[in-house]
Design a protein around this motif. Structure first.
Motif, PDB file in Angstrom:
ATOM      1  N   GLU A  13     -28.249 -15.217  28.825  1.00  0.00           N
ATOM      2  CA  GLU A  13     -27.546 -14.668  27.673  1.00  0.00           C
ATOM      3  C   GLU A  13     -28.183 -13.345  27.253  1.00  0.00           C
ATOM      4  O   GLU A  13     -29.401 -13.243  27.139  1.00  0.00           O
ATOM      5  CB  GLU A  13     -27.565 -15.653  26.497  1.00  0.00           C
ATOM      6  CG  GLU A  13     -26.733 -16.894  26.768  1.00  0.00           C
ATOM      7  CD  GLU A  13     -26.693 -17.839  25.576  1.00  0.00           C
ATOM      8  OE1 GLU A  13     -25.751 -18.663  25.510  1.00  0.00           O
ATOM      9  OE2 GLU A  13     -27.591 -17.766  24.721  1.00  0.00           O
ATOM     10  N   LEU A  14     -27.332 -12.347  27.058  1.00  0.00           N
ATOM     11  CA  LEU A  14     -27.771 -11.034  26.622  1.00  0.00           C
ATOM     12  C   LEU A  14     -27.717 -10.988  25.099  1.00  0.00           C
ATOM     13  O   LEU A  14     -26.689 -11.283  24.492  1.00  0.00           O
ATOM     14  CB  LEU A  14     -26.861  -9.953  27.207  1.00  0.00           C
ATOM     15  CG  LEU A  14     -27.241  -8.503  26.933  1.00  0.00           C
ATOM     16  CD1 LEU A  14     -28.448  -8.099  27.773  1.00  0.00           C
ATOM     17  CD2 LEU A  14     -26.064  -7.580  27.233  1.00  0.00           C
ATOM     18  N   LYS A  15     -28.844 -10.624  24.474  1.00  0.00           N
ATOM     19  CA  LYS A  15     -28.914 -10.560  23.021  1.00  0.00           C
ATOM     20  C   LYS A  15     -28.560  -9.162  22.544  1.00  0.00           C
ATOM     21  O   LYS A  15     -29.147  -8.178  22.989  1.00  0.00           O
ATOM     22  CB  LYS A  15     -30.316 -10.943  22.552  1.00  0.00           C
ATOM     23  CG  LYS A  15     -30.580 -10.722  21.081  1.00  0.00           C
ATOM     24  CD  LYS A  15     -32.024 -11.089  20.741  1.00  0.00           C
ATOM     25  CE  LYS A  15     -32.444 -10.542  19.404  1.00  0.00           C
ATOM     26  NZ  LYS A  15     -33.856 -10.870  19.093  1.00  0.00           N
ATOM     27  N   ILE A  16     -27.609  -9.103  21.605  1.00  0.00           N
ATOM     28  CA  ILE A  16     -27.223  -7.837  20.978  1.00  0.00           C
ATOM     29  C   ILE A  16     -27.309  -8.014  19.471  1.00  0.00           C
ATOM     30  O   ILE A  16     -26.811  -9.003  18.924  1.00  0.00           O
ATOM     31  CB  ILE A  16     -25.786  -7.418  21.341  1.00  0.00           C
ATOM     32  CG1 ILE A  16     -25.543  -7.510  22.845  1.00  0.00           C
ATOM     33  CG2 ILE A  16     -25.475  -6.025  20.847  1.00  0.00           C
ATOM     34  CD1 ILE A  16     -24.741  -8.713  23.236  1.00  0.00           C
ATOM     35  N   ARG A  46     -29.273  -8.615  37.839  1.00  0.00           N
ATOM     36  CA  ARG A  46     -29.157  -7.158  37.834  1.00  0.00           C
ATOM     37  C   ARG A  46     -29.657  -6.552  36.522  1.00  0.00           C
ATOM     38  O   ARG A  46     -30.115  -5.414  36.491  1.00  0.00           O
ATOM     39  CB  ARG A  46     -27.682  -6.771  38.069  1.00  0.00           C
ATOM     40  CG  ARG A  46     -27.456  -5.303  38.343  1.00  0.00           C
ATOM     41  CD  ARG A  46     -26.189  -5.097  39.174  1.00  0.00           C
ATOM     42  NE  ARG A  46     -25.070  -5.820  38.618  1.00  0.00           N
ATOM     43  CZ  ARG A  46     -24.216  -5.318  37.730  1.00  0.00           C
ATOM     44  NH1 ARG A  46     -24.395  -4.088  37.277  1.00  0.00           N
ATOM     45  NH2 ARG A  46     -23.208  -6.017  37.284  1.00  0.00           N
ATOM     46  N   TYR A  47     -29.594  -7.322  35.463  1.00  0.00           N
ATOM     47  CA  TYR A  47     -30.000  -6.815  34.156  1.00  0.00           C
ATOM     48  C   TYR A  47     -31.461  -7.137  33.827  1.00  0.00           C
ATOM     49  O   TYR A  47     -31.902  -6.935  32.707  1.00  0.00           O
ATOM     50  CB  TYR A  47     -29.098  -7.415  33.061  1.00  0.00           C
ATOM     51  CG  TYR A  47     -27.728  -6.805  32.971  1.00  0.00           C
ATOM     52  CD1 TYR A  47     -26.935  -6.623  34.097  1.00  0.00           C
ATOM     53  CD2 TYR A  47     -27.200  -6.428  31.743  1.00  0.00           C
ATOM     54  CE1 TYR A  47     -25.671  -6.080  34.012  1.00  0.00           C
ATOM     55  CE2 TYR A  47     -25.928  -5.882  31.634  1.00  0.00           C
ATOM     56  CZ  TYR A  47     -25.173  -5.720  32.781  1.00  0.00           C
ATOM     57  OH  TYR A  47     -23.907  -5.181  32.692  1.00  0.00           O
ATOM     58  N   ARG A  48     -32.205  -7.634  34.777  1.00  0.00           N
ATOM     59  CA  ARG A  48     -33.608  -7.964  34.523  1.00  0.00           C
ATOM     60  C   ARG A  48     -34.462  -6.703  34.428  1.00  0.00           C
ATOM     61  O   ARG A  48     -34.180  -5.686  35.035  1.00  0.00           O
ATOM     62  CB  ARG A  48     -34.164  -8.872  35.622  1.00  0.00           C
ATOM     63  CG  ARG A  48     -33.649 -10.304  35.581  1.00  0.00           C
ATOM     64  CD  ARG A  48     -34.463 -11.202  36.473  1.00  0.00           C
ATOM     65  NE  ARG A  48     -35.851 -11.296  36.011  1.00  0.00           N
ATOM     66  CZ  ARG A  48     -36.829 -11.904  36.671  1.00  0.00           C
ATOM     67  NH1 ARG A  48     -36.578 -12.442  37.850  1.00  0.00           N
ATOM     68  NH2 ARG A  48     -38.037 -11.954  36.182  1.00  0.00           N
ATOM     69  N   ASN A  49     -35.536  -6.830  33.650  1.00  0.00           N
ATOM     70  CA  ASN A  49     -36.551  -5.771  33.519  1.00  0.00           C
ATOM     71  C   ASN A  49     -35.996  -4.467  32.969  1.00  0.00           C
ATOM     72  O   ASN A  49     -36.459  -3.375  33.333  1.00  0.00           O
ATOM     73  CB  ASN A  49     -37.246  -5.529  34.872  1.00  0.00           C
ATOM     74  CG  ASN A  49     -37.953  -6.767  35.374  1.00  0.00           C
ATOM     75  OD1 ASN A  49     -38.601  -7.474  34.603  1.00  0.00           O
ATOM     76  ND2 ASN A  49     -37.815  -7.043  36.658  1.00  0.00           N
TER      77      ASN A  49
END
Length: 440
Positions: free
Chosen positions: A279-282, A255-258
């Motif tokens: 993994e989402l980078k913050i 869902r978090y792609r693009n």
């Protein structure tokens, strides 16, 4: 002094196999140089290379025709070439994601500054973002759930997004090796401990195993570690930033792609999840951390010395979570799955330093990424080889020249127009052992 002879049979040594070193190796091989060696204490991708990262921002700045700032024109020249490489060079095209870019701020002064300095001079097709609903509408429903208190911003979907930096470095090194470049990596055989000086010139490098790697020409591209090998006369300041990841489920990752990159230079930014580890980078934003220790070249003075650490200060984690509270509060309390400090080298004016050394005519320095080096990967090696060949174009030569006169009275704690955090450069020597993140 006249420059030493250079032809396709000249031996060329590159010190450093990070983003710029691998790019230079590739461009040298493509131009027909047959005797190219690369030394690095780590196998590609080096764990301490700034570009060894799942993703980095790629943003092209094309300024309006009447804009006359020489430094900005040089920035545009570099980013234009990089963008072309990401879009057309088969070594790099799989790793560019043109998902768009959101530039925003919540501090009124920073909002005004960004509009005047970043938005108004650029040709990019930016759309205004004025309300929380407008911010949330830039991504799929349920991704941005925050209230964006006081936020104002702009979004552009053209010529911007992110790059998979680690895969790009591996691809560049693989192609350079296919074309005949010799990579000598790992310690001690690839660990350069000093440059070799003969007859008043640099003639190569010595590695930790005692071997001398002599060459007709040497290119120093060791990133934040470069000033441990050469006196840059205060032109380089190794500076670290803080990277953190949180784990998403496979469904969340889909869902978090693009997603467009969301960047608030006063708070932080995030980039879509890594497709391999979900993994989402913050990253939290701040003027940087330094590690000030005694200067081995100037007794009584200090310099920043980089070191590797897969942890970040707890204060950096707290800043990243505050950023998530504004933007994605549903993720703000999720545990970190990975974190590290990421080193780069700041020049005194945050412009690259790519030039033949004025005293050592066989040495070319290629350093000073200043936080913008990774996105240059496809093309920066071409500019470095141009410097080696004496062919740098006029609009960039003067901006990236050897320029110690700018650093004579350098303030090592200057924020260099960076924002966020405590609005100051911080010293890692002040972080106590129990003030770092800890992972099980």
């Amino acid at each position: 002094m006249t420059n030493p002879t250079l032809d396709h049979d000249s031996s060329i040594l590159i010190v450093g196999a990070g983003t710029w070193g691998c790019s230079t190796a590739l461009h040298l091989a493509r131009r027909g140089y047959r005797e190219v060696r690369v030394l690095d204490p780590f196998v590609v991708p080096s764990p301490i290379a700034a570009g060894n990262d799942v993703n980095k921002i790629m943003e092209h700045k094309e300024f309006k025709e009447n804009y006359q700032d020489a430094k900005a024109i040089a920035v545009a020249t570099f980013s234009r070439a990089a963008l072309k490489g990401w879009k057309t060079d088969p070594v790099f095209t799989p790793y560019f994601h043109e998902t768009g870019f959101i530039l925003a701020a919540s501090d009124p002064g920073l909002i005004a500054y960004l509009k005047k300095e970043e938005i108004d001079p650029m040709q990019a097709d930016f759309q205004n973002l004025q309300t929380p609903s407008e911010f949330r509408s830039t991504m799929l429903s349920g991704v941005l759930t925050g209230e964006f208190p006081g936020w104002r911003g702009w979004v552009s979907y053209k010529d911007a997004g992110w790059i998979h930096a680690r895969k790009g470095i591996i691809s560049a090194a693989t192609e350079a090796q296919r074309l005949g470049v010799n990579f000598i990596t790992g310690s001690p055989q690839g660990h350069v401990i000093e440059l070799v000086y003969q007859d008043g010139d640099v003639k190569g490098a010595k590695t930790a195993d005692g071997k001398l790697h002599l060459a007709d020409h040497t290119i120093l591209a060791a990133g934040a570690g470069s000033d441990q090998l050469l006196d840059f006369e205060k032109q380089l300041r190794p500076t670290a930033w803080t990277i953190s990841h949180i784990k998403l489920t496979p469904e969340e990752a889909r869902r978090y792609r693009n997603l467009p990159v969301l960047y608030n230079p006063g708070m932080g930014f995030f980039i879509e999840p890594d497709e391999d580890k979900h993994e989402l980078k913050i990253c939290d934003e701040h003027p940087g951390y330094c590690n000030f220790v005694a200067d081995w070249q100037r007794p009584g003075e200090e310099r920043s010395k980089p070191f590797a650490k897969e942890q970040i200060p707890l204060e950096a984690e707290a800043r990243a979570r505050r950023f998530l509270q504004d933007t994605m509060p549903h993720l703000a309390d999720r545990p970190l799955s990975f974190a590290r400090i990421c080193w780069d080298a700041d020049t005194v004016d945050r412009r690259f330093l790519i030039d033949r050394h004025p005293d050592y005519t066989s040495l070319v320095v290629a350093v000073g990424g200043s936080g913008n080096g990774a996105m240059q990967m496809p093309s920066i090696g071409g500019f470095i080889v141009d410097a080696l060949e004496g062919k740098l174009q006029d609009e960039v030569r003067d901006v990236i020249r050897w320029r110690p006169q700018l650093a004579i009275n350098r303030d090592w704690y200057a924020t260099q127009n960076r924002h966020g955090g405590r609005h100051e450069v911080m010293n890692l020597q002040d972080i106590k052992d129990d003030e770092w993140t800890c992972f099980q």
